[in-house]
Design a protein around this motif. Structure first.
Motif, PDB file in Angstrom:
ATOM      1  N   THR A   1       0.841  -1.203   0.000  1.00  0.00           N
ATOM      2  CA  THR A   1       0.000   0.000   0.000  1.00  0.00           C
ATOM      3  C   THR A   1       0.871   1.247   0.000  1.00  0.00           C
ATOM      4  O   THR A   1       0.512   2.276  -0.576  1.00  0.00           O
ATOM      5  CB  THR A   1      -0.922   0.008   1.233  1.00  0.00           C
ATOM      6  OG1 THR A   1      -1.736  -1.161   1.216  1.00  0.00           O
ATOM      7  CG2 THR A   1      -1.811   1.240   1.250  1.00  0.00           C
ATOM      8  N   ARG A   2       2.028   1.137   0.637  1.00  0.00           N
ATOM      9  CA  ARG A   2       2.926   2.291   0.751  1.00  0.00           C
ATOM     10  C   ARG A   2       3.900   2.417  -0.418  1.00  0.00           C
ATOM     11  O   ARG A   2       4.308   3.510  -0.787  1.00  0.00           O
ATOM     12  CB  ARG A   2       3.742   2.195   2.048  1.00  0.00           C
ATOM     13  CG  ARG A   2       2.919   2.302   3.310  1.00  0.00           C
ATOM     14  CD  ARG A   2       3.787   2.239   4.551  1.00  0.00           C
ATOM     15  NE  ARG A   2       4.302   0.897   4.811  1.00  0.00           N
ATOM     16  CZ  ARG A   2       5.571   0.528   4.653  1.00  0.00           C
ATOM     17  NH1 ARG A   2       6.452   1.403   4.226  1.00  0.00           N
ATOM     18  NH2 ARG A   2       5.950  -0.695   4.919  1.00  0.00           N
ATOM     19  N   VAL A   3       4.301   1.289  -0.981  1.00  0.00           N
ATOM     20  CA  VAL A   3       5.322   1.294  -2.026  1.00  0.00           C
ATOM     21  C   VAL A   3       4.749   0.638  -3.279  1.00  0.00           C
ATOM     22  O   VAL A   3       4.532  -0.571  -3.303  1.00  0.00           O
ATOM     23  CB  VAL A   3       6.592   0.541  -1.571  1.00  0.00           C
ATOM     24  CG1 VAL A   3       7.638   0.550  -2.684  1.00  0.00           C
ATOM     25  CG2 VAL A   3       7.158   1.170  -0.307  1.00  0.00           C
ATOM     26  N   HIS A   4       4.509   1.443  -4.328  1.00  0.00           N
ATOM     27  CA  HIS A   4       3.923   0.889  -5.543  1.00  0.00           C
ATOM     28  C   HIS A   4       4.911  -0.048  -6.219  1.00  0.00           C
ATOM     29  O   HIS A   4       6.126   0.106  -6.118  1.00  0.00           O
ATOM     30  CB  HIS A   4       3.484   1.999  -6.499  1.00  0.00           C
ATOM     31  CG  HIS A   4       4.600   2.802  -7.107  1.00  0.00           C
ATOM     32  ND1 HIS A   4       5.354   2.343  -8.168  1.00  0.00           N
ATOM     33  CD2 HIS A   4       5.086   4.034  -6.819  1.00  0.00           C
ATOM     34  CE1 HIS A   4       6.254   3.247  -8.512  1.00  0.00           C
ATOM     35  NE2 HIS A   4       6.122   4.285  -7.704  1.00  0.00           N
ATOM     36  N   GLN A   5       4.388  -1.034  -6.914  1.00  0.00           N
ATOM     37  CA  GLN A   5       5.203  -2.063  -7.541  1.00  0.00           C
ATOM     38  C   GLN A   5       5.121  -1.968  -9.065  1.00  0.00           C
ATOM     39  O   GLN A   5       4.733  -2.907  -9.745  1.00  0.00           O
ATOM     40  CB  GLN A   5       4.783  -3.449  -7.028  1.00  0.00           C
ATOM     41  CG  GLN A   5       4.998  -3.665  -5.542  1.00  0.00           C
ATOM     42  CD  GLN A   5       6.464  -3.570  -5.142  1.00  0.00           C
ATOM     43  OE1 GLN A   5       7.300  -4.319  -5.634  1.00  0.00           O
ATOM     44  NE2 GLN A   5       6.797  -2.639  -4.258  1.00  0.00           N
ATOM     45  N   GLN A   6       5.480  -0.786  -9.577  1.00  0.00           N
ATOM     46  CA  GLN A   6       5.506  -0.577 -11.018  1.00  0.00           C
ATOM     47  C   GLN A   6       6.870  -0.030 -11.443  1.00  0.00           C
ATOM     48  O   GLN A   6       7.605   0.519 -10.633  1.00  0.00           O
ATOM     49  CB  GLN A   6       4.421   0.424 -11.458  1.00  0.00           C
ATOM     50  CG  GLN A   6       2.996  -0.087 -11.353  1.00  0.00           C
ATOM     51  CD  GLN A   6       2.380   0.240 -10.002  1.00  0.00           C
ATOM     52  OE1 GLN A   6       2.629   1.287  -9.446  1.00  0.00           O
ATOM     53  NE2 GLN A   6       1.570  -0.670  -9.490  1.00  0.00           N
ATOM     54  N   CYS A   7       7.165  -0.202 -12.724  1.00  0.00           N
ATOM     55  CA  CYS A   7       8.361   0.411 -13.290  1.00  0.00           C
ATOM     56  C   CYS A   7       8.106   1.900 -13.529  1.00  0.00           C
ATOM     57  O   CYS A   7       6.960   2.322 -13.671  1.00  0.00           O
ATOM     58  CB  CYS A   7       8.719  -0.259 -14.616  1.00  0.00           C
ATOM     59  SG  CYS A   7       9.301  -1.964 -14.440  1.00  0.00           S
ATOM     60  N   ILE A   8       9.172   2.684 -13.557  1.00  0.00           N
ATOM     61  CA  ILE A   8       9.048   4.123 -13.804  1.00  0.00           C
ATOM     62  C   ILE A   8       9.820   4.490 -15.067  1.00  0.00           C
ATOM     63  O   ILE A   8      10.655   3.726 -15.552  1.00  0.00           O
ATOM     64  CB  ILE A   8       9.551   4.949 -12.610  1.00  0.00           C
ATOM     65  CG1 ILE A   8      11.018   4.629 -12.301  1.00  0.00           C
ATOM     66  CG2 ILE A   8       8.670   4.714 -11.388  1.00  0.00           C
ATOM     67  CD1 ILE A   8      11.630   5.531 -11.249  1.00  0.00           C
ATOM     68  N   GLY A   9       9.523   5.691 -15.590  1.00  0.00           N
ATOM     69  CA  GLY A   9      10.154   6.139 -16.817  1.00  0.00           C
ATOM     70  C   GLY A   9      11.154   7.253 -16.594  1.00  0.00           C
ATOM     71  O   GLY A   9      11.282   7.795 -15.480  1.00  0.00           O
ATOM     72  N   LEU A  10      11.845   7.631 -17.639  1.00  0.00           N
ATOM     73  CA  LEU A  10      12.854   8.692 -17.581  1.00  0.00           C
ATOM     74  C   LEU A  10      12.249   9.993 -17.076  1.00  0.00           C
ATOM     75  O   LEU A  10      12.879  10.723 -16.290  1.00  0.00           O
ATOM     76  CB  LEU A  10      13.461   8.884 -18.974  1.00  0.00           C
ATOM     77  CG  LEU A  10      14.534   9.955 -19.152  1.00  0.00           C
ATOM     78  CD1 LEU A  10      15.718   9.696 -18.234  1.00  0.00           C
ATOM     79  CD2 LEU A  10      14.988  10.003 -20.606  1.00  0.00           C
ATOM     80  N   SER A  11      11.029  10.314 -17.472  1.00  0.00           N
ATOM     81  CA  SER A  11      10.393  11.572 -17.060  1.00  0.00           C
ATOM     82  C   SER A  11      10.086  11.609 -15.570  1.00  0.00           C
ATOM     83  O   SER A  11       9.828  12.682 -15.018  1.00  0.00           O
ATOM     84  CB  SER A  11       9.105  11.801 -17.854  1.00  0.00           C
ATOM     85  OG  SER A  11       8.175  10.759 -17.608  1.00  0.00           O
ATOM     86  N   ASP A  12      10.120  10.464 -14.901  1.00  0.00           N
ATOM     87  CA  ASP A  12       9.865  10.414 -13.460  1.00  0.00           C
ATOM     88  C   ASP A  12      11.094  10.799 -12.641  1.00  0.00           C
ATOM     89  O   ASP A  12      10.988  10.998 -11.427  1.00  0.00           O
ATOM     90  CB  ASP A  12       9.420   9.002 -13.042  1.00  0.00           C
ATOM     91  CG  ASP A  12       8.083   8.621 -13.642  1.00  0.00           C
ATOM     92  OD1 ASP A  12       7.128   9.404 -13.483  1.00  0.00           O
ATOM     93  OD2 ASP A  12       7.994   7.545 -14.259  1.00  0.00           O
ATOM     94  N   LEU A  13      12.249  10.895 -13.292  1.00  0.00           N
ATOM     95  CA  LEU A  13      13.503  11.182 -12.590  1.00  0.00           C
ATOM     96  C   LEU A  13      14.118  12.463 -13.143  1.00  0.00           C
ATOM     97  O   LEU A  13      14.807  12.453 -14.173  1.00  0.00           O
ATOM     98  CB  LEU A  13      14.473  10.008 -12.751  1.00  0.00           C
ATOM     99  CG  LEU A  13      13.968   8.641 -12.267  1.00  0.00           C
ATOM    100  CD1 LEU A  13      15.049   7.583 -12.429  1.00  0.00           C
ATOM    101  CD2 LEU A  13      13.499   8.707 -10.816  1.00  0.00           C
ATOM    102  N   PRO A  14      13.894  13.589 -12.493  1.00  0.00           N
ATOM    103  CA  PRO A  14      14.330  14.886 -13.037  1.00  0.00           C
ATOM    104  C   PRO A  14      15.842  15.030 -13.186  1.00  0.00           C
ATOM    105  O   PRO A  14      16.317  15.619 -14.165  1.00  0.00           O
ATOM    106  CB  PRO A  14      13.767  15.905 -12.041  1.00  0.00           C
ATOM    107  CG  PRO A  14      13.441  15.128 -10.803  1.00  0.00           C
ATOM    108  CD  PRO A  14      13.097  13.748 -11.252  1.00  0.00           C
ATOM    109  N   LEU A  15      16.613  14.514 -12.234  1.00  0.00           N
ATOM    110  CA  LEU A  15      18.069  14.626 -12.346  1.00  0.00           C
ATOM    111  C   LEU A  15      18.575  13.808 -13.533  1.00  0.00           C
ATOM    112  O   LEU A  15      19.355  14.305 -14.351  1.00  0.00           O
ATOM    113  CB  LEU A  15      18.733  14.153 -11.054  1.00  0.00           C
ATOM    114  CG  LEU A  15      20.266  14.015 -11.084  1.00  0.00           C
ATOM    115  CD1 LEU A  15      20.921  15.337 -11.457  1.00  0.00           C
ATOM    116  CD2 LEU A  15      20.792  13.509  -9.751  1.00  0.00           C
ATOM    117  N   LEU A  16      18.131  12.577 -13.634  1.00  0.00           N
ATOM    118  CA  LEU A  16      18.543  11.737 -14.751  1.00  0.00           C
ATOM    119  C   LEU A  16      18.147  12.378 -16.080  1.00  0.00           C
ATOM    120  O   LEU A  16      18.946  12.407 -17.032  1.00  0.00           O
ATOM    121  CB  LEU A  16      17.907  10.353 -14.624  1.00  0.00           C
ATOM    122  CG  LEU A  16      18.226   9.361 -15.739  1.00  0.00           C
ATOM    123  CD1 LEU A  16      19.718   9.062 -15.781  1.00  0.00           C
ATOM    124  CD2 LEU A  16      17.422   8.076 -15.576  1.00  0.00           C
ATOM    125  N   SER A  17      16.944  12.917 -16.141  1.00  0.00           N
ATOM    126  CA  SER A  17      16.474  13.563 -17.374  1.00  0.00           C
ATOM    127  C   SER A  17      17.369  14.722 -17.772  1.00  0.00           C
ATOM    128  O   SER A  17      17.689  14.910 -18.956  1.00  0.00           O
ATOM    129  CB  SER A  17      15.029  14.053 -17.195  1.00  0.00           C
ATOM    130  OG  SER A  17      14.149  12.974 -16.957  1.00  0.00           O
TER     131      SER A  17
END
Length: 498
Positions: free
Chosen positions: A14-30
């Motif tokens: 409930t606290r930690v979602h179990q999905q993959c994330i994309g490049l746009s979700d990580l501002p520093l990496l982007s």
């Protein structure tokens, strides 16, 4: 268990979602990718991802593609304890990476010595990768980038040279691993000739990889012969100063999961007030774990005076003492512990020290590999010795591909000792995300920055030391990015663990 704890506990998923994330979700990496994407630095690179299959890795794969890597040139070899079918399905569907580029070989089970299995697996799959790539019809010379376990690759390379020179019998190396991994000396010679004809770039993000380099002199020789070096992310400032608190948070999340949410085969008891903990290792991760264990949050795991710390480095022991922890330094004492937590990157508790374990003790690894406890040696002793025993049902489970389970041993036929998660790190329990994947922007940014640095690097042949620090420009940029967010209110670095 206190009834109030049941009421206030929030289930892990409930606290930690179990999905993959994309490049746009990580501002520093982007921002790092955007700065250099027009250079197309990874064009014509074959990229071998010898790393964990976690939700944040999907953003890293998207970043590699943005730097002009091709989906068909991406290969994956996760540690068996982080192999995740959901991750692989996501990568295939979103980025069109071919199914055959995900390497698993013979399945891992707990009856194998993990280090021997992993080395044989890397050797076998490296040969497979080179065979696939060299059969492609292309006029462009192959270039190989290994991320993020360049240390794992380097160890395999050193063994290849040992076999080729007749210093090591390949049958001895592959004796206690799946037959599918077996290689002949002729296979090794051909593989080395192929590796010697291409450019190789390596990135290492774990201390475990650097320990291999330090402990095995042949690795340095192998890297020098092939003319490459390792870009060292593990020792960088952001990895040592910022990421450990995220690892500490992930470990608390997983301890909460093990106390309350895990299946029966993984569930463990929450410590009582009288229980004592021995923390083995006080490096960057050990320090974060130590403070997380005594943090006054919903878990309230240990009081400070119930935790003792050991580290092989005198300066780290001094630091732990300065920070208020009692130092453990008498391995022959009669003292006993209920929880032993290992984060040294080596085997931290030999069988000869099992007198320190109280009845119903737990051995918990928070390292980056399955190395902290001598599980394979314990199993061998249980099968041939009277001092360590194991139930017949547990013995049957050693052949199971369901590796995420606790193993119960009996020491001297009286004390029960539970090796949690089969001795594998508790941050890898078969889940996609041990904490919110967006928080690991710092980690994937370090790896991508190192990959950019590696792609710009010239082949090296003469330098004695084969370890190259992460570029200071990137290290400073990443640290500065998180400077305004270092308080506990930081939405990136803070998070519930209850």
């Amino acid at each position: 268990m206190n009834p109030n704890e049941i009421v206030t506990h929030i289930p892990f998923e409930t606290r930690v979602h179990q999905q993959c994330i994309g490049l746009s979700d990580l501002p520093l990496l982007s921002s790092i990718v955007k700065e250099v994407e027009n250079e197309k630095l990874l064009r014509n690179y074959t990229i071998w991802n010898i790393q964990h299959e976690l939700g944040d890795m999907a953003a890293q794969i998207e970043a590699l593609l943005a730097l002009d890597a091709l989906p068909s040139n991406l290969y994956f070899l996760p540690p068996p304890y982080t192999h995740h079918k959901g991750f692989e399905q996501y990568i295939m569907e979103h980025f069109r990476v071919p199914m055959e580029n995900f390497f698993h070989g013979a399945p891992y089970c707990l009856s194998y010595n993990y280090e021997e299995y992993r080395l044989a697996q890397v050797l076998f799959e490296l040969n497979r990768l080179m065979t696939i790539e060299l059969t492609k019809q292309t006029a462009v010379e192959m270039k190989l980038l290994v991320s993020d376990s360049g240390g794992c690759f380097s160890e395999a390379l050193a063994y290849l040279y040992e076999i080729d020179e007749g210093k090591l019998d390949p049958n001895q190396l592959f004796e206690n691993v799946p037959l599918a991994f077996k290689m002949e000396r002729s296979d090794v010679s051909l593989l080395l000739s192929h590796l010697g004809s291409i450019e190789i770039r390596l990135v290492e993000k774990t201390s475990r990889g650097l320990i291999k380099y330090a402990d095995q002199p042949n690795i340095k020789k192998a890297l020098r012969r092939i003319g490459t070096s390792i870009i060292d992310v593990a020792s960088s400032q952001p990895k040592r100063q910022i990421e450990p608190m995220l690892i500490g948070e992930a470990c608390l999340n997983m301890l909460s999961y093990l106390f309350y949410d895990a299946p029966k085969t993984l569930r463990i008891s929450k410590p009582l007030e009288s229980h004592k903990c021995l923390l083995l290792g006080y490096g960057a991760i050990g320090q974060a774990i130590a403070h997380a264990l005594i943090h006054d949050d919903d878990l309230n795991i240990f009081s400070k005076d119930s935790v003792k710390v050991w580290d092989r480095d005198p300066s780290r022991r001094q630091l732990a003492q300065h920070e208020g922890f009692e130092i453990f330094d008498n391995w022959k004492s009669n003292e006993e512990f209920d929880y032993v937590i290992g984060c040294t990157g080596r085997c931290s508790l030999p069988i000869s020290s099992f007198s320190l374990l109280r009845n119903n003790a737990y051995l918990i690894s928070v390292s980056s590999g399955a190395v902290e406890f001598p599980v394979h040696e314990m199993v061998q002793c249980a099968l041939s010795d009277t001092k360590i025993s194991i139930s017949s049902s547990n013995i049957d489970e050693f052949a199971s591909e369901d590796i995420h389970r606790n193993i119960e041993f009996r020491i001297d036929n009286r004390r029960k000792v539970t090796v949690v998660n089969g001795g594998m790190p508790i941050t890898f329990l078969g889940l996609l995300n041990p904490t919110l994947p967006e928080k690991f922007d710092i980690t994937v940014s370090c790896v991508i920055a190192a990959s950019i640095q590696a792609a710009r690097l010239h082949q090296q042949t003469n330098e004695e030391d084969r370890i190259i620090p992460l570029d200071t420009t990137y290290s400073t940029l990443i640290c500065d990015w998180f400077k305004p967010c270092e308080s506990n209110n930081n939405p990136i670095l803070s998070g519930e663990t209850g």
